[in-house]
Design an enzyme around this catalytic site. Structure first.
Site, PDB file in Angstrom:
ATOM      1  N   GLY A  23    -118.462  -7.250  23.211  1.00 46.55           N
ATOM      2  CA  GLY A  23    -117.746  -8.377  23.826  1.00 46.55           C
ATOM      3  C   GLY A  23    -117.178  -9.131  22.700  1.00 46.55           C
TER       4      GLY A  23
ATOM      5  N   GLN B 266    -112.794 -15.778  18.383  1.00 46.29           N
ATOM      6  CA  GLN B 266    -113.560 -15.289  17.391  1.00 46.29           C
ATOM      7  C   GLN B 266    -112.683 -14.647  16.345  1.00 46.29           C
ATOM      8  OE1 GLN B 266    -116.353 -13.460  20.333  1.00 46.29           O
ATOM      9  NE2 GLN B 266    -117.719 -13.525  18.458  1.00 46.29           N
TER      10      GLN B 266
ATOM     11  N   CYS C  69    -124.348 -11.980  18.274  1.00 51.53           N
ATOM     12  CA  CYS C  69    -123.017 -12.458  18.309  1.00 51.53           C
ATOM     13  C   CYS C  69    -122.169 -12.004  17.030  1.00 51.53           C
ATOM     14  CB  CYS C  69    -122.729 -13.845  18.491  1.00 51.53           C
ATOM     15  SG  CYS C  69    -121.097 -14.571  18.603  1.00 51.53           S
ATOM     16  N   LEU C  70    -121.087 -11.310  17.247  1.00 54.69           N
ATOM     17  CA  LEU C  70    -120.239 -10.914  15.927  1.00 54.69           C
ATOM     18  C   LEU C  70    -120.130 -12.099  15.131  1.00 54.69           C
ATOM     19  CD1 LEU C  70    -117.983  -8.261  17.785  1.00 54.69           C
ATOM     20  CD2 LEU C  70    -119.900  -7.748  16.391  1.00 54.69           C
TER      21      LEU C  70
ATOM     22  N   HIS D 269    -121.511 -15.295  28.051  1.00 53.64           N
ATOM     23  CA  HIS D 269    -121.501 -15.507  26.434  1.00 53.64           C
ATOM     24  C   HIS D 269    -120.160 -15.426  25.915  1.00 53.64           C
ATOM     25  CE1 HIS D 269    -122.994 -14.090  22.467  1.00 53.64           C
ATOM     26  NE2 HIS D 269    -121.761 -14.032  22.097  1.00 53.64           N
ATOM     27  N   GLU D 270    -119.269 -14.671  26.780  1.00 55.29           N
ATOM     28  CA  GLU D 270    -118.048 -14.603  26.170  1.00 55.29           C
ATOM     29  C   GLU D 270    -116.965 -15.891  26.779  1.00 55.29           C
ATOM     30  OE1 GLU D 270    -117.154 -13.099  23.547  1.00 55.29           O
ATOM     31  OE2 GLU D 270    -118.827 -11.543  23.823  1.00 55.29           O
TER      32      GLU D 270
ATOM     33  N   HIS E 204    -117.794 -18.942  24.546  1.00 55.13           N
ATOM     34  CA  HIS E 204    -117.025 -19.026  23.517  1.00 55.13           C
ATOM     35  C   HIS E 204    -115.620 -19.646  23.684  1.00 55.13           C
ATOM     36  CE1 HIS E 204    -118.906 -16.816  20.074  1.00 55.13           C
ATOM     37  NE2 HIS E 204    -119.058 -15.467  20.996  1.00 55.13           N
TER      38      HIS E 204
END
Length: 171
Positions: A46, A51, A94-95, A136-137, A140
């Site tokens: 995701g 991000q 997380c990226l 989660h996304e 963000h």
């Protein structure tokens, strides 16, 4: 399509609240293409537009296993409209916080309304990993990171670690 740089903690832009997309135009479609390419390259399941430094309410996701064909999903202006009382815990990563993982408890099921690529309003019910990933996304998009759901001690520890690494990289 182009790979974009993924913002890494402690980049302050990760705390920005993203703006709603007014129109799904060429620029938004290009952003989505780039986000999918960046997400697959990372590799991740995701990615939120913030991000990659764009404060727009756009999320890309693909929960297909390695041996399965790709199944890219796009959510424009996603909004959680319902969440279950029942909770589920998943180990999240997380990226933007590479190589750090933590158990996060979230609602087990959610209902999310969003626009698809064609601008059509949709609503989807999700549970399991899909529900966790959506939450989660969407976090963000609201300037919230998964570490915000951890204990203060764990959150402070990881924040300090990434702040030190950023300071060393800048020297």
């Amino acid at each position: 399509m182009a790979l974009r740089d993924i913002l890494i903690l402690p980049d302050k832009r990760l705390r920005k609240v993203s703006e709603p997309v007014k129109k799904i135009d060429v620029g938004i479609r290009k952003l989505i293409e780039d986000m999918l390419e960046t997400m697959y390259d990372a590799p991740g399941i995701g990615l939120a537009a913030i991000q990659v430094g764009t404060a727009k309410r756009v999320v890309t996701m693909d929960l297909a296993k390695k041996e399965e064909p790709k199944n890219p999903q796009v959510f424009v202006n996603p909004e959680i409209v319902w969440m279950s009382q029942e909770k589920a815990t998943y180990e999240e990563g997380c990226l933007s916080i590479p190589e750090y993982y933590g158990d996060v408890e979230r609602p087990a099921q959610v209902k999310v309304k969003f626009l698809d690529l064609g601008g059509t309003p949709r609503e989807i019910e999700a549970n399991g990993l899909f529900a966790t990933c959506l939450q989660h996304e969407i976090d963000h998009l609201n300037g919230i990171l998964f570490i915000d759901h951890l204990s203060k001690l764990k959150r402070d520890r990881v924040t300090k670690k990434f702040a030190k690494a950023a300071k060393r990289a800048a020297e």
